[in-house]
Write an enzyme that holds these catalytic residues in place. Structure first.
Site, mmCIF file in Angstrom:
data_model
loop_
_atom_site.group_PDB
_atom_site.id
_atom_site.type_symbol
_atom_site.label_atom_id
_atom_site.label_comp_id
_atom_site.label_asym_id
_atom_site.label_seq_id
_atom_site.Cartn_x
_atom_site.Cartn_y
_atom_site.Cartn_z
ATOM 1 N N GLU A 71 -5.604 -8.230 -0.414
ATOM 2 C CA GLU A 71 -6.307 -7.857 0.824
ATOM 3 C C GLU A 71 -7.755 -7.569 0.466
ATOM 4 O OE1 GLU A 71 -4.886 -4.967 3.663
ATOM 5 O OE2 GLU A 71 -2.786 -5.442 3.194
ATOM 6 N N GLU A 104 0.820 -1.228 0.000
ATOM 7 C CA GLU A 104 0.000 0.000 0.000
ATOM 8 C C GLU A 104 0.852 1.276 0.000
ATOM 9 O OE1 GLU A 104 -2.914 -0.214 3.133
ATOM 10 O OE2 GLU A 104 -4.018 -1.809 2.138
#
Length: 511
Positions: free
Chosen positions: A300, A172
């Site tokens: 995710e 991320e």
């Protein structure tokens, strides 16, 4: 309400990569400590792993598990988790404002993965560290011997390399919450150089570059375009993340069925997200005139909102730096069961581009499996659609023609009330249908025409239906569980059945 479905033997999407049904274990909350690892637990084996948890994970049959993060990895020194445990340092984890004693590191995780039967998917720190850390970690894990890092691994008790194939280039990196956040150009350049160095060690490893943390990011989808412009020919996957919320159902409507129908339409946003990034991949490939393919690693995803208010004190530092506190421990309800089933259906229908998926996470932290410290392990409501998809969703995904009534929301139009996917097993040729009725009040009678198939027996029919939307499971009672289906017939290659309002159904047919 009626619906018709056509499943044709020759109309397929893709062969599904089994890693579509993977999961994720991060050094976060109780995912590891008192989750998979609790040496003092009555079920713990000689290495400290909870065998009751291992047995539940084996029920799901998790093919790949991502580790060690997540946000945690962006300030993690992997060397802290090797060598004698008494010599390992305690570090402050800046991602989750907790302390990490490093009792579990790469050796312990690898031992656990072997016990569970899952492939390791390792992430390197491209936040506070970079290329040098990545190449050293890769050498430690995968080199046979005769070098500094591989010989140190041997000294620490592991003679043979683990030969980990799948590596994530950070986590991320677009997120302002991330330690070492970077612009798309900064990250793209770093990811390219790191990938180049890792491939200089082994050209056959698989590399995952960071895509957007969410389709709500201001940088999406320009982030994907820029990062892939740097890395396209050196990576195999671009990662996507997405979490699903339904605050309004519980905070404002208190079990309002029609709002649940609205909630279950959110898988349409996932579909648009996948299709948009798939288009960016295709455009980049054409622009570079490349013969290389890049796929999506959706590493995710899950429902996440129940626990956010209760976690604020720890995340804001009010409790200091606790070791393995309860964090992100969403207790899922029946509405979430249906949502997870819709998400999995979406991945199956896009298995031509989505090859890897990791439900975040596996134990205690927004997880299908929960534990009580010193006590039992138990299945959350979302355990079952995940289990059925993993067990029976391996093979070839079919491109179904579905004709049913549809509805609109403020974020999606023409949402089908009947959400369905189908997979033909590569092992025995059986067909598995995964079905959700999104309608709040009407059952749906559906008819499936099996064109080109010779299936004549219903071998399994499971239904999760009839529960209050807020019904949860607990250590004391697993209330939301599958039941045997009824009102089903299979005659002359036509399957007819009925699914109740706001219900999940899994039907398997044999040759």
């Amino acid at each position: 309400m009626k619906a018709s479905i056509t499943a044709h033997k020759d109309f397929t999407v893709a062969n599904i990569d089994p890693r579509l049904y993977g999961s994720f274990i991060e050094h976060l909350g109780r995912a590891i400590y008192t989750g998979i690892y609790e040496p003092d637990h009555p079920s713990a084996d000689e290495q400290g792993f909870r065998q009751d948890v291992i047995e539940l994970i084996k029920e799901i049959d998790v093919p790949v598990t991502r580790y060690p993060g997540g946000n945690f990895v962006s300030s993690y020194n992997w060397e802290d988790g090797i060598g004698p445990k008494e010599n390992r340092p305690t570090r402050l984890d800046l991602a989750w404002h907790t302390s990490e004693n490093n009792a579990v590191g790469i050796h312990e995780f690898a031992n656990w993965a072997e016990k569970v039967g899952t492939e390791m998917m390792l992430a390197v720190n491209l936040g506070s560290r970079g290329l040098d850390e990545a190449r050293s970690f890769l050498e430690y894990v995968n080199h046979p011997g005769g070098s500094y890092w591989s010989d140190l691994r041997k000294h620490n008790g592991r003679e043979d390399p683990w030969n980990v194939k799948l590596w994530c280039l950070g986590n991320e990196m677009d997120g302002p919450w991330q330690i070492g956040q970077k612009t798309a150009d900064e990250y793209g350049r770093l990811a390219f150089e790191t990938a180049k160095a890792m491939r200089a060690f082994d050209k056959n490893i698989e590399l995952v570059v960071c895509g957007s943390s969410s389709p709500m990011m201001d940088s999406y989808p320009d982030w994907e375009s820029t990062v892939l412009d740097y890395t396209y020919d050196t990576v195999d996957y671009i990662s996507l993340h997405m979490y699903f919320e339904n605050n309004s159902l519980h905070m404002y409507f208190e079990n309002n069925d029609s709002n649940a129908t609205h909630y279950l339409a959110k898988a349409e946003q996932l579909e648009h997200y996948i299709e948009t990034v798939a288009a960016v991949i295709k455009t980049t490939k054409a622009k570079k005139r490349s013969d290389h393919d890049v796929f999506i690693s959706f590493d995710e995803w899950n429902v996440w909102y129940h626990s956010r208010e209760q976690d604020k004190a720890i995340l804001e530092g009010a409790d200091g730096w606790p070791q393995a506190p309860a964090l992100l421990e969403d207790i899922y309800d029946f509405a979430d069961t249906l949502q997870v089933a819709c998400i999995l259906n979406t991945f199956i229908r896009h298995s031509d581009v989505v090859k890897i998926g990791c439900m975040a996470q596996l134990v205690n932290v927004i997880a299908p499996i929960m534990t009580v410290e010193g006590g039992p392990a138990w299945r959350q409501t979302i355990f079952y659609p995940y289990m059925y998809a993993s067990r029976y969703g391996r093979g070839t995904a079919l491109n179904l023609a579905v004709n049913c009534e549809r509805y609109d929301t403020d974020f999606a139009t023409q949402v089908p009330y009947l959400d369905v996917s189908c997979v033909q097993s590569d092992d025995d040729g059986s067909l598995a249908f995964f079905i959700v009725n999104r309608h709040a009040s009407e059952e749906i009678e559906f008819d499936i025409a099996l064109e080109g198939f010779e299936h004549h027996t219903v071998i399994e029919d499971k239904v999760i239906s009839g529960y209050d939307l807020s019904q949860t499971n607990s250590p004391q009672a697993e209330t939301v569980i599958p039941q045997e289906g009824t009102r089903i017939s299979l005659v002359d290659q036509r399957l007819n059945a009925t699914i109740e309002p706001l219900s999940y159904r899994m039907i398997r047919l044999s040759l």
